[in-house]
Structure formats: C-alpha cells, structure tokens
Design a protein around this motif. Structure first.
Motif, PDB file in Angstrom:
ATOM      1  N   TYR A  69      44.706  38.542  40.328  1.00 28.77           N
ATOM      2  CA  TYR A  69      43.346  39.051  40.158  1.00 28.77           C
ATOM      3  C   TYR A  69      43.034  39.247  38.676  1.00 28.77           C
ATOM      4  CZ  TYR A  69      39.413  42.252  40.203  1.00 28.77           C
ATOM      5  OH  TYR A  69      38.206  42.829  39.960  1.00 28.77           O
ATOM      6  N   LEU A  70      43.998  39.834  37.964  1.00 28.76           N
ATOM      7  CA  LEU A  70      43.759  40.104  36.539  1.00 28.76           C
ATOM      8  C   LEU A  70      43.567  38.813  35.761  1.00 28.76           C
ATOM      9  CD1 LEU A  70      46.252  43.035  35.892  1.00 28.76           C
ATOM     10  CD2 LEU A  70      43.776  43.136  36.240  1.00 28.76           C
ATOM     11  N   VAL A  71      44.332  37.781  36.107  1.00 25.82           N
ATOM     12  CA  VAL A  71      44.184  36.506  35.406  1.00 25.82           C
ATOM     13  C   VAL A  71      42.809  35.902  35.681  1.00 25.82           C
ATOM     14  CG1 VAL A  71      44.973  34.124  35.325  1.00 25.82           C
ATOM     15  CG2 VAL A  71      46.622  35.988  35.205  1.00 25.82           C
TER      16      VAL A  71
ATOM     17  N   GLN B 281      40.172  37.455  36.508  1.00 31.55           N
ATOM     18  CA  GLN B 281      39.192  38.291  35.813  1.00 31.55           C
ATOM     19  C   GLN B 281      39.232  38.010  34.307  1.00 31.55           C
ATOM     20  OE1 GLN B 281      39.260  41.318  33.794  1.00 31.55           O
ATOM     21  NE2 GLN B 281      37.042  41.578  34.073  1.00 31.55           N
ATOM     22  N   GLY B 282      40.449  37.898  33.771  1.00 30.91           N
ATOM     23  CA  GLY B 282      40.598  37.663  32.346  1.00 30.91           C
ATOM     24  C   GLY B 282      40.003  36.339  31.897  1.00 30.91           C
ATOM     25  N   LEU B 283      40.029  35.352  32.773  1.00 31.74           N
ATOM     26  CA  LEU B 283      39.459  34.051  32.439  1.00 31.74           C
ATOM     27  C   LEU B 283      37.938  34.050  32.602  1.00 31.74           C
ATOM     28  CD1 LEU B 283      42.054  31.700  34.160  1.00 31.74           C
ATOM     29  CD2 LEU B 283      41.731  32.050  31.711  1.00 31.74           C
TER      30      LEU B 283
ATOM     31  N   LEU C  11      36.283  34.308  35.427  1.00 31.99           N
ATOM     32  CA  LEU C  11      35.864  33.540  36.599  1.00 31.99           C
ATOM     33  C   LEU C  11      35.227  34.409  37.673  1.00 31.99           C
ATOM     34  CD1 LEU C  11      38.930  31.155  37.035  1.00 31.99           C
ATOM     35  CD2 LEU C  11      36.717  30.640  36.024  1.00 31.99           C
TER      36      LEU C  11
ATOM     37  N   LEU D 172      39.197  27.311  42.000  1.00 27.75           N
ATOM     38  CA  LEU D 172      40.337  27.056  41.111  1.00 27.75           C
ATOM     39  C   LEU D 172      41.646  27.734  41.537  1.00 27.75           C
ATOM     40  CD1 LEU D 172      38.672  26.967  37.573  1.00 27.75           C
ATOM     41  CD2 LEU D 172      39.291  25.091  39.117  1.00 27.75           C
ATOM     42  N   PRO D 173      41.638  29.040  41.866  1.00 28.09           N
ATOM     43  CA  PRO D 173      42.937  29.657  42.153  1.00 28.09           C
ATOM     44  C   PRO D 173      43.658  29.042  43.348  1.00 28.09           C
ATOM     45  CG  PRO D 173      41.266  31.329  41.776  1.00 28.09           C
ATOM     46  CD  PRO D 173      40.555  30.019  41.885  1.00 28.09           C
TER      47      PRO D 173
ATOM     48  N   ASN E 133      39.251  35.673  48.786  1.00 26.10           N
ATOM     49  CA  ASN E 133      38.918  35.533  47.370  1.00 26.10           C
ATOM     50  C   ASN E 133      37.473  35.934  47.107  1.00 26.10           C
ATOM     51  OD1 ASN E 133      41.450  34.773  46.752  1.00 26.10           O
ATOM     52  ND2 ASN E 133      40.975  32.654  46.208  1.00 26.10           N
TER      53      ASN E 133
ATOM     54  N   TYR F 280      36.511  38.624  44.355  1.00 31.74           N
ATOM     55  CA  TYR F 280      36.010  38.070  43.091  1.00 31.74           C
ATOM     56  C   TYR F 280      34.485  38.100  42.964  1.00 31.74           C
ATOM     57  CZ  TYR F 280      40.785  36.356  42.491  1.00 31.74           C
ATOM     58  OH  TYR F 280      42.143  36.260  42.376  1.00 31.74           O
TER      59      TYR F 280
ATOM     60  N   HIS G 127      49.160  35.102  48.025  1.00 31.50           N
ATOM     61  CA  HIS G 127      47.857  35.631  47.863  1.00 31.50           C
ATOM     62  C   HIS G 127      47.049  35.152  49.001  1.00 31.50           C
ATOM     63  CE1 HIS G 127      44.307  35.124  45.600  1.00 31.50           C
ATOM     64  NE2 HIS G 127      44.877  35.630  44.577  1.00 31.50           N
TER      65      HIS G 127
ATOM     66  N   THR H 140      44.365  33.764  50.206  1.00 27.79           N
ATOM     67  CA  THR H 140      43.711  32.558  50.639  1.00 27.79           C
ATOM     68  C   THR H 140      44.617  31.402  50.856  1.00 27.79           C
ATOM     69  OG1 THR H 140      43.218  32.692  48.421  1.00 27.79           O
ATOM     70  CG2 THR H 140      41.422  32.313  49.912  1.00 27.79           C
TER      71      THR H 140
ATOM     72  N   LEU I  97      46.787  23.798  36.559  1.00 21.72           N
ATOM     73  CA  LEU I  97      46.294  24.784  37.527  1.00 21.72           C
ATOM     74  C   LEU I  97      47.424  25.680  38.010  1.00 21.72           C
ATOM     75  CD1 LEU I  97      43.807  22.593  39.566  1.00 21.72           C
ATOM     76  CD2 LEU I  97      43.249  24.695  38.366  1.00 21.72           C
TER      77      LEU I  97
ATOM     78  N   PHE J  79      47.456  29.660  37.421  1.00 21.06           N
ATOM     79  CA  PHE J  79      47.243  30.563  38.554  1.00 21.06           C
ATOM     80  C   PHE J  79      48.529  30.951  39.289  1.00 21.06           C
ATOM     81  CE2 PHE J  79      43.093  28.514  38.007  1.00 21.06           C
ATOM     82  CZ  PHE J  79      42.335  29.657  37.824  1.00 21.06           C
TER      83      PHE J  79
ATOM     84  N   TYR K 286      47.811  50.638  33.263  1.00 22.71           N
ATOM     85  CA  TYR K 286      46.737  49.694  32.975  1.00 22.71           C
ATOM     86  C   TYR K 286      45.379  50.338  33.228  1.00 22.71           C
ATOM     87  CZ  TYR K 286      43.641  45.693  33.555  1.00 22.71           C
ATOM     88  OH  TYR K 286      42.607  44.815  33.459  1.00 22.71           O
TER      89      TYR K 286
ATOM     90  N   ASN L 245      37.702  42.405  29.165  1.00 21.49           N
ATOM     91  CA  ASN L 245      38.527  41.313  29.604  1.00 21.49           C
ATOM     92  C   ASN L 245      39.916  41.824  29.962  1.00 21.49           C
ATOM     93  OD1 ASN L 245      40.629  39.268  29.066  1.00 21.49           O
ATOM     94  ND2 ASN L 245      38.838  37.957  28.799  1.00 21.49           N
ATOM     95  N   ALA L 246      40.441  41.369  31.095  1.00 24.91           N
ATOM     96  CA  ALA L 246      41.720  41.883  31.579  1.00 24.91           C
ATOM     97  C   ALA L 246      42.832  41.676  30.562  1.00 24.91           C
ATOM     98  CB  ALA L 246      42.076  41.220  32.900  1.00 24.91           C
ATOM     99  N   PHE L 247      42.809  40.537  29.857  1.00 21.35           N
ATOM    100  CA  PHE L 247      43.884  40.262  28.903  1.00 21.35           C
ATOM    101  C   PHE L 247      43.878  41.277  27.764  1.00 21.35           C
ATOM    102  CE2 PHE L 247      43.198  35.664  30.330  1.00 21.35           C
ATOM    103  CZ  PHE L 247      44.043  35.843  31.407  1.00 21.35           C
TER     104      PHE L 247
END
Lengths: 308, 349
Positions: free
Chosen positions: A146-148, A150-152, A154, A163-164, A230, A234, B3, B5, B65, B69, B84, B91-93
């Motif tokens: 999720y963080l990735v 969000q960080g991107l 998307l 994409l994921p 998702n 998201y 995950h 999905t 990809l 991911f 966190y 931004n999460a990063f």
C-alpha cells in the motif's frame, strides 16, 4: 433435466465401456445420475433464482414475499433503470474499462516476458526466472505494498487497479512452458531464415498458442473484473468505484442506489430486484465467456506444472 | 501474493482459495529441472548479450513491475521498525524517511496483544476446518465425475461446476446471502411454514463453516481439473489387469486410482499447508461486520484492520512480517515432509 438428457440410459452397452468393465446396475446408475443432477443444481439453482428475481416485476416479488423461483412475468424495468446512467452504469463502465485495458496490458507484458525467457541458453534467463519464481513464495505484505502504491502517487487513479496486479508469475510460467513446447522446429527454421524475435513471436508462436493464450486472457480478465479489494483501499472517490465495490455497497451493505431511492420508495422499483440485477450484471460476462474457453482449461492449468 | 487481489493467481492460482485458490497456480512452481540445453555455452558473454538483447528487452516490463510491486515493498517493511506517521509528508517514501526508528518495539508488543492471538487462533481454526471439509471434496468429485463414461456428461457437468470459480467473492457472498441470509430463500420458505429468525450469515458460531461452504461452492469444482487430469492419465491396461484378477470397481479405485492421485495430492497438500496463514482474506473482509471480529478476524484481516482502517501502519506491518516469515517456514517444512515421504512437493530437492 432428465437422466436421459445426460445420456444415462441404464443397461445399454454404450460401447464406451471396455469389455472387462462390469455394467453398472440400474439402481447404481440412478443413484449416480440423481447425485450428479443435485450437485449441478447446487451451482445452478441459486444463479437461476437471482436471474429470475432480477427479471420479475414489483408485484410478483411482493406476492412471493421476496425471491422468485418460478418466473411469472418478465420485465427488464430494473435493468433499464440501472443502465440509464447513474451509479451502476458508471461502475459497469469502469469495470469494463479496467478489465479491457488491464487484460490487454497484462497479456502484452506476460507474453513478451514468457517469450523472452523461452529460448534455452539465452543470457540471464535462469537468474531472471528465479527472480520471478521467488515472488510466488513470499508476499511483501499488505502495508508496504500500500505504501509503495501511495508513494508512487497511484492512489485515486485507475492505474492502482491495474499495475500492482498486472503480472501474474504463474500465468507467465504457463505461457512460457507452452511456447517452449510448441513448434520448436518451426521457430528454429524461422530464425535461420532470418526472422527477428518479434516476428517469430507474432507470426509463429502466438498463432500456434491460441488455446493457452485464450485461457490466460480469461484468467486475467476474470481477475480484473472480480477485483474489489484494491479499489477499496486505493480509491477514495465513490464515483470511481468499479462494479464489484458498488455491488458490495448495494447488496452486502444494503445501501440504496443513489438516484433510484425515489422510485423504490414509491414502489415503482423493487430494491430486491435491483440488487439481483446488479448481481446479474456482475456474473453475466464471466458466465458467457468461461464456457467458450473451457475445453482449454486443462492445458492452461497443467502445462505450467509440468515444465519449468 | 499476499495481497488481496491476487485472485488472478487463484484464478490462476486461487485454487483452494485466495488463500486456497492460490494453491493451484502454485502448481506451476515445480521448476528448476536443470535440463541444460545451452545452445552455445562457449559464446563470449558480450556476444550473447548482443544476441539476446531483444529477449532481455521483452522481459524488462514484467521484471520492472515485479521489482516495483513485489520487491520494493519488501524493503518497505522497514516501517515495522519505525513509528510510521503518514502525515509527515504527502508521499509515503518521504514519510518513511522522516519517521522515527523504534527497533523491535512493535514485535514485543505483539506478544501480549490479545487481538493478535485471537487472529492467530481463528486463522488456524479456519485452516483446519478447510483442510478437513474442503480438501477432500475435489478428490471425491473427480472420482465421481470420472466414473461417468460418456464424454458429453462429463463435459456438461464440468462446465457447470467450473462456473462459480469465475465469480468474484462479492458475488459468491451475495448469492449465499440471498439463499441463507435473514431475507434469503431458506428463511423465506421457513417463514411461510411458521419458523422465524433463520439467518446463517450473521451467526458467529457458524461463521467458520459458512466461509468453508462458500469456498466449496466456489472452488471445489475447479479443483477437480487437476485430479481429473491425473485420473485420465492412468493406463487402461492397469484397470484391465486388475479386473482380470477379480478386482471390482471399488478395489480398482482404492488400488489404482488413489495411488495415481498421490503426487497431486501431496503437491496440493503442501501448497495448502504453505498457505495456512492466508485463509479467506477477501471473504472475511466482506463479512466481518456481519459476525463481528471475535469470530472472524484472521491475520490478514487483522493487518488490514490495524493498518489501513486504524492507521497504525507500523504495527500492522510488523504483524505482516511475522505472518510472512511463519508462512515461508510452513512452505519449506511442508516440502521437507513431502520429500521425506518420497513425494516431489512444490520444488525438487
């Protein structure tokens, strides 16, 4: 569905049974036949009830006290209302769009990757294969994924629905196994004749792999069409939600569809039939498409298991 | 694959369900035979690179990809060692880079987190129920279908039985709701006969069985494929020889068909055990409000609840890591056992 329709005429030598096999008794056949019909009905009956109720008028639904088993009158009024614009129409279009573009993207990426890894002895193909297969043994976990995303940046875009989950390693392995086993000689000779890899893939390998490509396309398409999780994490804008999420709101959470509550309160529309119609919208595409691809399932399921 | 999905996999993989269905795709993992057919092993690296650059380019999109991911999130697990705070940055990063480090605090906290242990208990209970109630169904169904000699009968039955596998979980649950819920068909019929208050969907005591029955309805038919394939690979000579020696239908099933299914069974069992901690995520998420978390919370939904619903990302990630590690240990252990018993398991020795 009589037993005869299933070809279960008791006692006759069908010619399908080898000579050493004892003929089943009448009673045995009857028990088997009835069991089979019951098992199939366990699948079909609920679907039947959903479809019939979605096609029933408000009056029929009130008369029967809810779900309708035997159709009395057929009306498409609930579908007309749902598809006349508004929440469900939008959600259906979103789902169709995500499924279409997602499947196209996934197939392109997967076929290219499968072909790219299909030539024995090509450079780096073993390490890359390991990188792919390793992902089948671990999941990074919900939170960091999720963080990735969000960080991107998307989140709140439809890319987060595609994409994921765009690459499925199992599907790639199935395609690869198939590419490797079909038409080795043809591919070799085409290469000797000077055909490039794209050309070999497009003109030789893909036409010969139609069956497995059909199966994998169906797998991806069903995956996109059925996905809801998702979207639930998201997407924050309710207007962007795909059909499955709207179905969850309308049927599981029993919310009223926006814009139609007036017609429901005045008794022009049945909330139950609305729910059923939404369910039919969700199941119709897969119920129509899956049987066409069915005879290839085994191939699609098993080739990947046999060869690495 | 952890995950939600990844149903595709299930689809693809979600054999015995997201969790379970996932198993089937897994079937594909038996790789790594080293049949080295290197066309030209002695070509210098530079030339091979040039020769195969198109192939590498073709692999690139999928590889990227997966890296983004599947592998980058692995690194993202560092949040489990932080406090966190998503509001530190847009931004999460950036938020990760600014959040304070707390070491193993979250992992220590887990030991006396009552809800966590409850999720563990529920996960294991559901796994055991599904192992006993779901797992045998596709085998029985396959033996049953295989006993029909007419191809058309089998084809029609299979087409029908495969169908629910392609339904989404939302759809499966709504179908069950319409049949067994408070306003469902069974309740409706019972009401007509003077019985009130039937509702399977909101009964916490029944919940673990309910999701198992949903799983059976959705995926038992699909699980048949692998077994049917194994059955049809049996040479008819075996049957004939056994019949000549006087073995009846049941003895042939016991001594020929079941042994033929052994490798597939072992593989699926390994996958099932390996996925033991990943039971019914989507299913439970969709139904947890109806029965309450006490009966339904499993590790995956607990991670979701703590992290995404309550915003405690770090603790949720820690739970996710613990789950992931034990999941991996389970796969490896199950494989070891399969090897010891002379079966192949997911990968070869």
């Amino acid at each position: 569905m009589s037993l005869l329709a299933f070809g279960l005429k008791p006692g006759s030598r069908t010619g399908l049974r080898p000579a050493w096999d004892e003929e089943p008794t009448r009673a045995g056949l009857a028990v088997k036949g009835v069991t089979l019909v019951l098992v199939c009905l366990a699948v079909l009956f609920p679907v039947w009830v959903v479809v019939v109720t979605s096609l029933s008028s408000v009056r029929t639904i009130t008369d029967t006290g809810g779900l309708v088993v035997l159709p009395q009158d057929i009306t498409f009024v609930h579908y007309r209302e749902l598809l006349a614009g508004g929440q469900v129409t939008r959600a259906t279009l979103v789902s169709a769009g995500v499924t279409f573009f997602g499947t196209l993207f996934s197939m392109a990426v997967s076929i290219l990757c499968a072909y790219g890894l299909s030539r024995p002895g090509s450079i780096l193909h073993r390490p890359i294969l390991m990188v792919l297969i390793a992902t089948m043994f671990f999941g990074a976990g919900l939170i960091p994924t999720y963080l990735v995303v969000q960080g991107l940046g998307l989140t709140d875009t439809y890319l987060s629905l595609i994409l994921p989950s765009a690459v499925n390693v199992f599907n790639i392995l199935v395609l690869r196994a198939f590419f490797m086993s079909t038409a080795r000689e043809l591919v070799e000779s085409a290469r000797i004749d000077g055909a490039g890899d794209l050309r070999i893939l497009w003109q030789i390998v893909m036409p010969l792999s139609r069956a497995v490509i059909a199966v994998i396309t169906l797998f991806y398409a069903v995956g996109y069409w059925s996905a809801w999780f998702n979207a639930s994490i998201y997407l924050t804008d309710p207007d962007m939600l795909p059909l499955q999420n709207v179905m969850q709101q309308l049927v599981i959470k029993q919310q009223k569809p926006t814009g139609l509550s007036q017609a429901i309160n005045t008794g022009q529309l049945s909330p139950l039939a609305i729910q059923m119609a939404v369910m039919v919208l969700a199941l119709l595409p897969v119920a129509v498409l899956a049987p066409f691809v069915q005879r290839h399932f085994r191939q699609g399921m098993l080739t990947g298991a046999v060869k690495g | 694959m952890a995950h939600g999905t990844t149903d595709t996999r299930g689809t693809a993989a979600s054999g015995p369900e997201a969790a379970a269905p996932r198993t089937e795709p897994g079937a594909g993992t038996r790789t790594g035979q080293s049949r080295r057919t290197d066309a030209a092993p002695r070509v210098p690296l530079r030339h091979r690179l040039r020769r195969d650059r198109v192939l590498l380019l073709m692999v690139l999109p999928a590889l990227l990809l997966l890296l983004v991911f599947n592998y980058v999130p692995l690194i993202g697990n560092v949040v489990a060692f932080q406090d966190y705070d998503p509001y530190l940055a847009d931004n999460a990063f950036q938020a990760i880079s600014q959040s304070p480090w707390v070491g193993f605090e979250h992992f220590r906290h887990m030991a006396d987190d009552r809800l966590f242990w409850q999720a563990v208990r529920n996960t294991l209970a559901i796994f055991l129920i599904q192992l006993t109630l779901f797992f045998p169904v596709p085998i029985l169904l396959a033996l049953f279908l295989h006993s029909f000699v007419r191809p058309r009968v089998r084809a029609v039955a299979q087409a029908i039985l495969y169908l629910p596998h392609f339904f989404s979980w939302v759809l499966v649950i709504t179908v069950f709701q319409q049949m067994f819920g408070g306003a469902g068909l069974v309740a409706q019929v019972l009401r007509d006969h003077g019985h009130e208050g039937f509702d399977l969907m909101t009964d916490p005591g029944f919940f673990k069985f309910l999701i198992t029955f949903e799983l059976i309805w959705k995926d038992a038919g699909w699980g048949v494929i692998v077994f049917l394939a194994a059955l049809s690979a049996i040479s008819s000579d075996l049957y004939e020889a056994a019949a000549m020696d006087g073995a009846g239908r049941w003895r042939r099933m016991w001594h020929i068909q079941l042994p033929a299914l052994r490798p597939v069974l072992a593989l699926l069992l390994v996958l099932q055990v390996g996925n033991a901690l990943t039971v019914g995520f989507e299913q439970i998420l969709l139904q947890r409000t109806a029965v309450g978390p006490t009966a339904s919370e499993v590790l995956d939904t607990y991670v979701w609840n703590v992290g995404l619903d309550n915003g405690n990302f770090s603790y949720a990630a820690a739970v996710g890591i613990v789950k992931g590690i034990f999941g991996l240990v389970l796969v490896l252990a199950a494989n070891k056992v399969a090897h010891l018993m002379g079966e192949q398991g997911v990968y070869k020795r």
